[in-house]
Design a protein around this motif. Structure first.
Motif, PDB file in Angstrom:
ATOM      1  N   ARG A  17      26.072  87.479   6.052  1.00 28.27           N
ATOM      2  CA  ARG A  17      27.532  88.088   5.777  1.00 28.27           C
ATOM      3  C   ARG A  17      28.098  88.517   7.033  1.00 28.27           C
ATOM      4  NH1 ARG A  17      29.064  89.000   0.451  1.00 28.27           N
ATOM      5  NH2 ARG A  17      27.381  87.671  -0.979  1.00 28.27           N
ATOM      6  N   GLN A  18      27.397  88.606   8.293  1.00 30.68           N
ATOM      7  CA  GLN A  18      27.965  88.929   9.492  1.00 30.68           C
ATOM      8  C   GLN A  18      27.323  88.006  10.553  1.00 30.68           C
ATOM      9  OE1 GLN A  18      27.687  93.132  10.210  1.00 30.68           O
ATOM     10  NE2 GLN A  18      28.493  93.934   8.304  1.00 30.68           N
ATOM     11  N   ALA A  19      28.169  87.723  11.524  1.00 27.09           N
ATOM     12  CA  ALA A  19      27.738  86.803  12.693  1.00 27.09           C
ATOM     13  C   ALA A  19      27.521  85.657  12.165  1.00 27.09           C
ATOM     14  CB  ALA A  19      26.561  87.232  13.339  1.00 27.09           C
ATOM     15  N   LYS A  20      28.197  85.049  11.403  1.00 25.16           N
ATOM     16  CA  LYS A  20      28.198  83.631  10.826  1.00 25.16           C
ATOM     17  C   LYS A  20      28.150  82.592  11.690  1.00 25.16           C
ATOM     18  CE  LYS A  20      30.728  84.593   6.194  1.00 25.16           C
ATOM     19  NZ  LYS A  20      29.488  84.314   5.378  1.00 25.16           N
ATOM     20  N   SER A  21      28.854  82.649  12.655  1.00 33.02           N
ATOM     21  CA  SER A  21      28.999  81.637  13.635  1.00 33.02           C
ATOM     22  C   SER A  21      27.554  81.551  14.337  1.00 33.02           C
ATOM     23  CB  SER A  21      30.140  81.792  14.780  1.00 33.02           C
ATOM     24  OG  SER A  21      29.908  82.932  15.527  1.00 33.02           O
ATOM     25  N   SER A  22      26.861  82.611  14.570  1.00 33.38           N
ATOM     26  CA  SER A  22      25.674  82.642  15.124  1.00 33.38           C
ATOM     27  C   SER A  22      24.556  82.081  14.287  1.00 33.38           C
ATOM     28  CB  SER A  22      25.054  84.064  15.379  1.00 33.38           C
ATOM     29  OG  SER A  22      26.105  84.503  16.652  1.00 33.38           O
ATOM     30  N   ALA A  23      24.637  82.312  12.835  1.00 34.18           N
ATOM     31  CA  ALA A  23      23.633  81.663  12.139  1.00 34.18           C
ATOM     32  C   ALA A  23      23.977  80.060  11.967  1.00 34.18           C
ATOM     33  CB  ALA A  23      23.875  82.357  10.830  1.00 34.18           C
ATOM     34  N   THR A  24      25.249  79.687  11.619  1.00 30.12           N
ATOM     35  CA  THR A  24      25.441  78.323  11.617  1.00 30.12           C
ATOM     36  C   THR A  24      25.267  77.448  12.847  1.00 30.12           C
ATOM     37  OG1 THR A  24      27.908  78.676  12.312  1.00 30.12           O
ATOM     38  CG2 THR A  24      27.145  78.591   9.525  1.00 30.12           C
ATOM     39  N   SER A  25      25.491  78.174  14.140  1.00 28.92           N
ATOM     40  CA  SER A  25      25.056  77.477  15.360  1.00 28.92           C
ATOM     41  C   SER A  25      23.557  77.313  15.589  1.00 28.92           C
ATOM     42  CB  SER A  25      25.641  78.473  16.721  1.00 28.92           C
ATOM     43  OG  SER A  25      27.008  78.034  16.510  1.00 28.92           O
ATOM     44  N   LEU A  26      22.866  78.331  15.052  1.00 28.78           N
ATOM     45  CA  LEU A  26      21.344  78.174  15.109  1.00 28.78           C
ATOM     46  C   LEU A  26      20.897  77.127  14.026  1.00 28.78           C
ATOM     47  CD1 LEU A  26      20.142  81.961  15.322  1.00 28.78           C
ATOM     48  CD2 LEU A  26      19.551  79.955  16.953  1.00 28.78           C
ATOM     49  N   TYR A  27      21.578  76.923  13.132  1.00 26.66           N
ATOM     50  CA  TYR A  27      21.343  76.025  12.110  1.00 26.66           C
ATOM     51  C   TYR A  27      21.476  74.469  12.692  1.00 26.66           C
ATOM     52  CZ  TYR A  27      21.152  72.940   7.921  1.00 26.66           C
ATOM     53  OH  TYR A  27      21.274  71.885   6.854  1.00 26.66           O
ATOM     54  N   TRP A  28      22.573  74.203  13.221  1.00 31.00           N
ATOM     55  CA  TRP A  28      23.006  73.038  13.806  1.00 31.00           C
ATOM     56  C   TRP A  28      22.042  72.855  14.946  1.00 31.00           C
ATOM     57  CZ3 TRP A  28      25.091  69.749  11.030  1.00 31.00           C
ATOM     58  CH2 TRP A  28      26.154  70.063  10.015  1.00 31.00           C
ATOM     59  N   LEU A  29      21.557  73.973  15.917  1.00 36.45           N
ATOM     60  CA  LEU A  29      20.842  73.614  17.012  1.00 36.45           C
ATOM     61  C   LEU A  29      19.409  73.180  16.525  1.00 36.45           C
ATOM     62  CD1 LEU A  29      20.141  74.170  19.818  1.00 36.45           C
ATOM     63  CD2 LEU A  29      19.640  76.388  19.201  1.00 36.45           C
TER      64      LEU A  29
END
Length: 427
Positions: free
Chosen positions: A336-348
């Motif tokens: 719900r927050q820091a979405k770009s961090s979560a999705t970046s970690l996913y793609w990483l």
């Protein structure tokens, strides 16, 4: 920041977002895996070994992973739609430039930079969709974006193979670069601006804390590992299946073998079907089913008959993109927050799995043969399945609920939303 109404189905804004994100996925993956079907051409052109030629692909994914790590800290300070547009145009220019590389080290440098630039799209695409698209159609929107990835990966490989066969790899790279440039310009002109996001300064210490919390929560860490293992298994098969089909066992010509990439069309269907189903049913259950289906497709690859290889590859591709769609949805919606961090970690994790498993399984294939290779890939999928179970099971005081929705990370959610209510809203 004033939050505006999110784009709903059948509205002009939703159609523009849907179409533009599809085009972005098309461009990213057409460029990222451009050289995979042309490795033999690179061997001849630069007088290098097949092992060295594979670096033309792996450095692009390494660049993507490196870029995603950087954007995990920087993405929230940049305009989402502008970042994606600039990344698409700049990466296209690098792809065009790669056609004129006069030696192999220079080609590797260009490909690394291209992967790093393309990460600007992957780092924020899912966050952009979850912020700008209404929750009732978020599954459809994500599946369409990932379908663009699928079609792009297929088109880049098939187009590259055919063009390099008719001329050489340089003309193929030039053509795909120019087409991607056109797609990037269309994207910039048409993509709706981010209405529910305002760029903000990034506190590195806070961002590290956010990433640490994602990695410490079983739901997120589980999905990251599932992405790495599933992607590693999928890429491994497509990397090395051509060696079997071109061997004396089948003896298929190169241009026919290149058509195996047309199987990516089943991936489009997989993304769309599970994307729509996930708006009604539990994404966690759909993820587990997709991983089991992946294992079933891989088992068919042990049958050394062409019909079994083709059928197994189709099932594997359908199931992988279904699993990928579900895992990425679970991450983007739960964060719900820091979405770009979560999705970046996913793609990483996703690209790290591609690089590590893709190389490791090649060693296994060379040393132990096709059957051992396939069983090892099945083992990767089996581990991904058990991780998906572990990341979503709950204990209700009397028994374990294995096929439950993933737990909601209340520490990263808005304070006014209770975990139980949030879970019901996303069914």
């Amino acid at each position: 920041m004033n939050t505006t109404v999110k784009a709903e189905k059948e509205t002009k804004r939703f159609r523009l977002i849907r179409n533009c994100m599809f085009l972005s996925g098309l461009s990213v993956f057409a460029q990222l895996y451009l050289f995979q079907p042309m490795l033999s051409e690179l061997c001849t052109s630069f007088r290098i070994t097949p092992a060295m030629s594979s670096l033309a692909v792996s450095v692009s994914t390494i660049g993507m992973a490196a870029g995603l790590f950087v954007f995990a800290f920087k993405a929230d300070s940049l305009s989402r739609h502008r970042l994606m547009g600039v990344a698409l145009v700049l990466s296209s220019a690098l792809t065009v430039l790669s056609a004129f590389a006069w030696n192999f080290p220079l080609l590797l440098v260009i490909n690394f930079l291209k992967g790093a630039v393309l990460s600007g799209v992957s780092a924020v695409a899912l966050a952009y969709l979850s912020e700008e698209v209404d929750a009732s159609v978020i599954g459809l929107a994500i599946s369409l974006y990932l379908s663009g990835n699928t079609v792009g990966g297929m088109a880049g490989r098939v187009m590259g193979t055919l063009l390099s066969g008719w001329s050489n790899w340089r003309y193929a790279a030039l053509a795909i670069g120019l087409v991607s440039l056109i797609l990037g310009i269309v994207f910039i002109c048409k993509i709706p601006r981010s209405e529910n996001f305002a760029p903000s300064s990034v506190d590195v210490r806070k961002r590290v804390g956010d990433m640490g919390r994602f990695l410490n929560k079983i739901t997120f860490l589980g999905m990251f590992l599932v992405a790495a293992l599933a992607m590693g298994a999928f890429v491994s098969v497509y990397n090395y299946l051509s060696f079997i089909l071109e061997s004396s066992s089948f003896g298929l010509p190169h241009y026919v073998v290149a058509m195996i990439f047309m199987m990516y069309t089943t991936g489009v269907v997989g993304s769309l079907v599970t994307g729509k189903l996930s708006d009604r049913y539990s994404p966690a259950v759909l993820l587990k089913g997709s991983l089991l289906l992946m294992a079933g497709g891989l088992l068919l690859l042990l049958v050394m008959q062409l019909w079994a290889i083709i059928t197994g590859l189709g099932i594997l591709t359908f199931a992988f993109f279904s699993a990928h769609t579900m895992a990425s949805r679970i991450v983007s919606v739960n964060a719900r927050q820091a979405k770009s961090s979560a999705t970046s970690l996913y793609w990483l994790f996703y690209y790290a799995g591609s690089s590590v498993a893709g190389s490791l399984t090649g060693i296994i294939l060379s040393g132990y043969g096709w059957n051992t290779f396939v069983w090892f890939v099945i083992a990767l999928v089996a581990v991904a399945f058990f991780i998906s179970v572990a990341s979503s099971c709950r204990y209700n005081g009397r028994r374990w609920i294995i096929f439950a929705l993933p737990e909601w990370d209340s520490s990263l959610c808005r304070s006014d939303i209770k975990p139980g209510i949030a879970g019901k809203q996303d069914k």
